[in-house]
Scaffold this motif. Structure first.
Motif, mmCIF file in Angstrom:
data_model
loop_
_atom_site.group_PDB
_atom_site.id
_atom_site.type_symbol
_atom_site.label_atom_id
_atom_site.label_comp_id
_atom_site.label_asym_id
_atom_site.label_seq_id
_atom_site.Cartn_x
_atom_site.Cartn_y
_atom_site.Cartn_z
ATOM 1 N N GLY A 211 22.835 24.566 -22.933
ATOM 2 C CA GLY A 211 22.146 24.514 -21.794
ATOM 3 C C GLY A 211 22.800 24.210 -20.607
ATOM 4 O O GLY A 211 22.581 24.786 -19.452
ATOM 5 N N GLY A 212 23.981 23.479 -20.542
ATOM 6 C CA GLY A 212 24.765 23.064 -19.499
ATOM 7 C C GLY A 212 25.293 24.330 -18.888
ATOM 8 O O GLY A 212 25.392 24.355 -17.799
ATOM 9 N N ALA A 213 26.156 24.906 -19.915
ATOM 10 C CA ALA A 213 26.831 26.156 -19.617
ATOM 11 C C ALA A 213 25.826 27.289 -18.902
ATOM 12 O O ALA A 213 26.022 27.864 -17.838
ATOM 13 C CB ALA A 213 27.426 26.843 -20.685
ATOM 14 N N MET A 214 24.508 27.617 -19.575
ATOM 15 C CA MET A 214 23.704 28.295 -18.827
ATOM 16 C C MET A 214 23.191 27.947 -17.363
ATOM 17 O O MET A 214 22.894 28.841 -16.639
ATOM 18 C CB MET A 214 22.535 28.644 -19.976
ATOM 19 C CG MET A 214 22.963 29.334 -21.243
ATOM 20 S SD MET A 214 21.451 29.881 -22.220
ATOM 21 C CE MET A 214 20.495 30.686 -21.129
ATOM 22 N N GLY A 215 22.898 26.722 -17.330
ATOM 23 C CA GLY A 215 22.685 26.328 -16.216
ATOM 24 C C GLY A 215 23.377 26.269 -15.052
ATOM 25 O O GLY A 215 23.244 26.732 -13.995
ATOM 26 N N LEU A 216 24.897 25.864 -15.188
ATOM 27 C CA LEU A 216 25.781 26.198 -14.236
ATOM 28 C C LEU A 216 25.848 27.790 -14.155
ATOM 29 O O LEU A 216 26.230 28.040 -12.692
ATOM 30 C CB LEU A 216 27.077 25.653 -14.711
ATOM 31 C CG LEU A 216 26.735 24.086 -14.690
ATOM 32 C CD1 LEU A 216 28.289 23.521 -15.068
ATOM 33 C CD2 LEU A 216 26.824 23.569 -13.278
ATOM 34 N N THR A 217 26.015 28.542 -14.699
ATOM 35 C CA THR A 217 25.758 29.965 -14.621
ATOM 36 C C THR A 217 24.727 30.364 -13.730
ATOM 37 O O THR A 217 24.866 31.252 -12.779
ATOM 38 C CB THR A 217 25.846 30.846 -16.009
ATOM 39 O OG1 THR A 217 26.997 30.373 -16.813
ATOM 40 C CG2 THR A 217 25.856 32.308 -15.662
ATOM 41 N N ILE A 218 23.661 29.969 -13.936
ATOM 42 C CA ILE A 218 22.426 30.214 -13.120
ATOM 43 C C ILE A 218 22.702 29.846 -11.881
ATOM 44 O O ILE A 218 22.160 30.436 -10.627
ATOM 45 C CB ILE A 218 21.175 29.752 -13.759
ATOM 46 C CG1 ILE A 218 20.770 30.376 -15.242
ATOM 47 C CG2 ILE A 218 20.213 29.805 -12.869
ATOM 48 C CD1 ILE A 218 19.570 30.122 -15.753
ATOM 49 N N VAL A 219 23.250 28.618 -11.375
ATOM 50 C CA VAL A 219 23.601 27.898 -10.246
ATOM 51 C C VAL A 219 24.642 28.965 -9.665
ATOM 52 O O VAL A 219 24.446 29.182 -8.190
ATOM 53 C CB VAL A 219 24.306 26.658 -10.366
ATOM 54 C CG1 VAL A 219 24.545 26.014 -9.082
ATOM 55 C CG2 VAL A 219 23.046 25.602 -11.110
#
Length: 286
Positions: A211-219
């Motif tokens: 989730g952290g990796a996907m969240g920062l990718t979305i950011v």
């Protein structure tokens, strides 16, 4: 882990032979999340074909023809469209999943310390986990356009790739260019892979790393949409994620792909280095 140094001198012990890649790959292949992800990627092209069949023909907005409008022109066009609609988010999911789950899952199962006590050197463990995670990520990248090309050819025929801006590429050339595009998409996702892998060594919660990796990718995608940042957006990997479209032209342009590759690899090297540095001194208790 205590005892590792002593075992290194034991007769027949070879650090490079611990945790063979084929064993790790077989373990990951049998996991439910791998099978589910593979099924989702393989089914998506057929969902798109059904959607185009239901929706019928569409005209480009304001008279402009886009890649979506030429999706049913040939199998090559359909494969390019499937890659276009999935590159921004869907293909991020398997990369974040395979790399973010690599080490954290072992910790959550309380099996990480037993692997290290086998003894598997820490660097060897990370290299094996990383190699298999990247291999499965690459397989996911290839699976979707490959199925899309086969399904699109069956539905719309084998023919040249019609370029929305005008002109076309013969089927053989288009296939080669699409392969190059897929390779670039994979390289672009190395940032997500490295970030997820680093987080996987930091936390014992696989969902947290994924989730952290996907969240920062979305950011990163959101920041790229902020035009007020100007040239600073060139430093964002997301800014170059669709640069591969320039290769699908009669006279291809690779400048954006080269810049995107440089940015992605630079970030990936930093995050991979952080993962190895952190795990080397981590107190493994689970």
């Amino acid at each position: 882990m205590s005892g590792t140094t002593a075992v290194e001198s034991a007769p027949g012990y070879r650090a490079g032979r611990t945790l063979p890649l084929r064993v790790e790959a077989a373990r990951q292949l049998r996991r439910r999340r791998t099978l589910v992800m593979g099924a989702v990627l393989a089914v998506l092209p057929f969902v798109l074909i059904a959607a185009f069949a239901i929706g019928g023909d569409r005209q480009g907005r304001d008279g402009r023809v886009t890649l979506m409008d030429t999706a049913t022109a040939s199998g090559a066009n359909f494969a390019a469209t499937a890659l276009f609609v999935s590159a921004g988010f869907l293909l991020v999911v398997p990369v974040a999943l395979f790399c973010g789950d690599a080490v954290a899952s072992e910790a959550s199962w309380s099996s990480l310390r037993y692997l290290l006590a086998a003894p598997v050197p820490r660097a060897r463990l990370l290299w094996a986990k990383l190699a298999v995670a990247l291999a499965f990520s690459a397989a996911a990248m290839v699976l979707l356009p490959l199925v899309a090309l086969a399904a699109g050819t069956a539905a719309y025929g084998w023919g040249p790739l019609r370029i929305p801006t005008g002109g076309s590429l013969d089927a053989g050339t288009a296939t080669g260019r699409l392969a190059l595009c897929v390779a670039f998409v994979f390289v672009g996702q190395l940032v997500t892979a490295a970030l997820a892998f680093w987080l996987s060594t930091v936390t014992d919660a696989p969902l947290g790393a994924v989730g952290g990796a996907m969240g920062l990718t979305i950011v990163g995608n959101v920041l790229d949409a902020v035009t007020a940042l100007g040239d600073w957006r060139d430093l964002l990997p997301a800014h170059w994620q669709y640069a591969w479209a320039d290769a699908l032209q009669p006279r291809p342009e690779y400048g954006g792909m080269v810049k995107g590759t440089a940015v992605s690899v630079a970030y990936a090297v930093v995050f991979f280095a952080l993962a190895f540095r952190h795990f080397r001194g981590k107190d493994v208790v689970s």
